[in-house]
Design a protein around this motif. Sequence first.
Motif, short mmCIF file in Angstrom:
data_model
loop_
_atom_site.label_atom_id
_atom_site.label_comp_id
_atom_site.label_asym_id
_atom_site.label_seq_id
_atom_site.Cartn_x
_atom_site.Cartn_y
_atom_site.Cartn_z
N ASP A 204 0.81 -1.23 0.00
CA ASP A 204 0.00 0.00 0.00
C ASP A 204 0.84 1.27 0.00
O ASP A 204 0.69 2.14 -0.85
N ILE A 205 1.74 1.33 0.99
CA ILE A 205 2.44 2.60 1.22
C ILE A 205 3.33 2.98 0.04
O ILE A 205 3.37 4.14 -0.37
N ILE A 206 4.03 2.00 -0.54
CA ILE A 206 4.96 2.34 -1.63
C ILE A 206 4.22 2.97 -2.81
O ILE A 206 4.65 3.97 -3.38
N SER A 207 3.06 2.38 -3.15
CA SER A 207 2.33 2.95 -4.30
C SER A 207 1.82 4.36 -3.98
O SER A 207 1.82 5.25 -4.83
N LEU A 208 1.40 4.57 -2.72
CA LEU A 208 0.93 5.91 -2.32
C LEU A 208 2.10 6.90 -2.34
O LEU A 208 1.98 8.03 -2.81
N PHE A 209 3.26 6.44 -1.84
CA PHE A 209 4.47 7.27 -1.81
C PHE A 209 4.86 7.69 -3.23
O PHE A 209 5.12 8.86 -3.51
N THR A 210 4.83 6.73 -4.15
CA THR A 210 5.20 7.02 -5.55
C THR A 210 4.22 8.03 -6.15
O THR A 210 4.63 8.97 -6.84
N ALA A 211 2.94 7.83 -5.86
CA ALA A 211 1.92 8.75 -6.42
C ALA A 211 2.08 10.16 -5.85
O ALA A 211 2.05 11.15 -6.59
N LEU A 212 2.26 10.25 -4.54
CA LEU A 212 2.39 11.58 -3.90
C LEU A 212 3.68 12.27 -4.33
O LEU A 212 3.73 13.49 -4.48
N ALA A 213 4.74 11.47 -4.56
CA ALA A 213 6.03 12.06 -4.96
C ALA A 213 6.00 12.56 -6.39
O ALA A 213 6.89 13.28 -6.83
N SER A 214 4.95 12.17 -7.17
CA SER A 214 4.84 12.74 -8.52
C SER A 214 3.54 13.55 -8.65
O SER A 214 3.02 13.73 -9.74
N ASP A 215 3.04 14.05 -7.52
CA ASP A 215 1.85 14.90 -7.51
C ASP A 215 2.11 16.18 -8.31
O ASP A 215 3.25 16.63 -8.41
N GLU A 216 1.03 16.76 -8.84
CA GLU A 216 1.23 18.00 -9.63
C GLU A 216 1.64 19.19 -8.75
O GLU A 216 2.23 20.16 -9.24
N GLN A 217 1.32 19.12 -7.44
CA GLN A 217 1.64 20.22 -6.52
C GLN A 217 2.99 19.97 -5.85
O GLN A 217 3.19 18.92 -5.23
N ASP A 218 3.91 20.96 -5.94
CA ASP A 218 5.23 20.72 -5.32
C ASP A 218 5.13 20.64 -3.79
O ASP A 218 5.92 19.98 -3.13
N SER A 219 4.10 21.30 -3.22
CA SER A 219 3.96 21.25 -1.75
C SER A 219 3.61 19.85 -1.27
O SER A 219 3.88 19.48 -0.13
N VAL A 220 3.00 19.04 -2.15
CA VAL A 220 2.71 17.64 -1.81
C VAL A 220 3.97 16.79 -2.03
O VAL A 220 4.35 15.97 -1.19
#
Length: 595
Positions: A204-220
């Motif tokens: 779970d966490i790795i996929s969420l981490f990968t998604a958040l680390a390529s979020d469109e917002q730099d603050s995320v």
Amino acid sequence: MAGADGDDSLYPIAVLIDELRNEDVQLRLNSIKKLSTIALALGVERTRTELLPFLTDTIYDEDEVLLALAEQLGNFTMLVGGPEYVHCLLPPLESLATVEETVVRDKAVESLRKISHEHSPVDLEVHFEPLVKRLASGDWFTSRTSACGLFSVCYPRVSSTVKAEIRQHFRTLCSDDTPMVRRAAASKLGEFAKVLELEYVKSDIISLFTALASDEQDSVRLLAVEACVSIATLLPQEDLEALVMPTLRQAAEDKSWRVRYMVADKFSELQKAVGPEITKNDLVPAFQNLLKDCEAEVRAAAANKVKEFCENLPEDSRETIIMSHILPCVKELVSDTNQHVKSALASVIMGLSTILGKDNTIEHLLPLFLAQLKDECPEVRLNIISNLDCVNEVIGIRQLSQSLLPAIVELAEDAKWRVRLAIIEYMPLLAGQLGVEFFDEKLNSLCMAWLVDHVYAIREAATCNLMKLVEKFGAEWAQNTIVPKVLGMANDPNYLHRMTTLFCINALSEACGQDITTKQMLPVVLKMSNDQVANVRFNVAKSLQKIGPVLDSNALQTEVKPVLEKLATDQDMDVKYFAQEAISGMFHWVWPKLK
């Protein structure tokens, strides 16, 4: 509540209601701060049945009142009857966790986290976990952001079915439409990962981490970097390369400087989390790039980590990596255009000498230290001087005196008085690092020269410097080295220098003690009471008042008192005034010695 006057037991809540409805915010705030007293007066049952419902209904106040309320409720467990009834505090805190003002929400979440530990596992599932779900699926982003901070406190203590629901809610919030919610989820990702079972960290966490680390917002994205440290420490070494490193490499080259800054800021922690092999292959080139980044903030954050990064490198290849990969970047940063970058580097660069040893320090680092000592930015110079001791340990005092001290002396005689002032302020620090013999040989004459500087601020700082040196080296050193030179200035033709003698005596009397003050300093002060210049005479009066507590009663009676009485009849108004001030001031705490 109209009939409250007839019933004493209702009085506290009636007063609270009146104060909470008062137009004056300060009154409302004070009444909230007294909540625990009111709850005590009401007793646990009425606190649960009357006070808490009333508070839950009135949550529409000024932010500072709500903030105080959110804080108070976190400490209310015993006032509602202990852990058995702690769930009664959830409704008002749930409302506070959804308000618009961030600080109020954060405080409500903090209180909820605190009281979650006081719930039994059963109460946690029956009362607390449904609250988290309601917040997580709330219509307003405010409630969804608050939910992010509550998952990790209830997850470890609930059943596996509820755990699955919590993971699902967290997944949903990580892909929420509102950036603020994704930001809150990203900020809690590492914390949540720590309470999950390893299989779910991977799935779970790795996929969420990968998604958040390529979020469109730099603050995320930058918050995902923070989570990376926690995640990397949880995973076995063999999984890191595949699961974490691609995302970390991407973050280190992110198009937003804020994300790169976060990578630089967390670099030492990342280095420890990923271990020596990945550090050698991946982190060294990434660190080089951060040290050469186009944004000054990123270079400064990376420069700050140079010493730590080098210390944590694998021992077998440490020196090679530093000399061939890190040092060339460091050399460039010494002459960086941005003073914050140079200052950050100067605060850590001296630490490299203990890692690289004597020969490398003399050949490669000393020229850099010298360049930084002559930098126009005072902070850079200070950072170098305040870390001289670690270089001293490596290369020895002689080598140091040949290389760095001439630069320090040059600064001490600089034409700009502010530069001279900065060096004076470092002098006690230098003295402590270099020792008394070396100080007397090389720097003592400088310290004395400052006492006759043409700028008052320098003379004042030099006086203060002498006091600190005496505290460091002791009264005997002062008697042999400093006091004779200071007292010699009493005969200087320039009255400003004669006054400096008095200022020095004021500063040194306590550190030197009664014997030196009475036998050596006092006669000079008394003699100066006949000075031609009124400014000197009134400073004599001030000095006698200052050194009075150090003197014995005999000296006060036979020597100080007559001189002050003579000055009190001086023709000059100021001399008269300060002499009378000294007499009345000394009367309170010195004359008792005379009785």
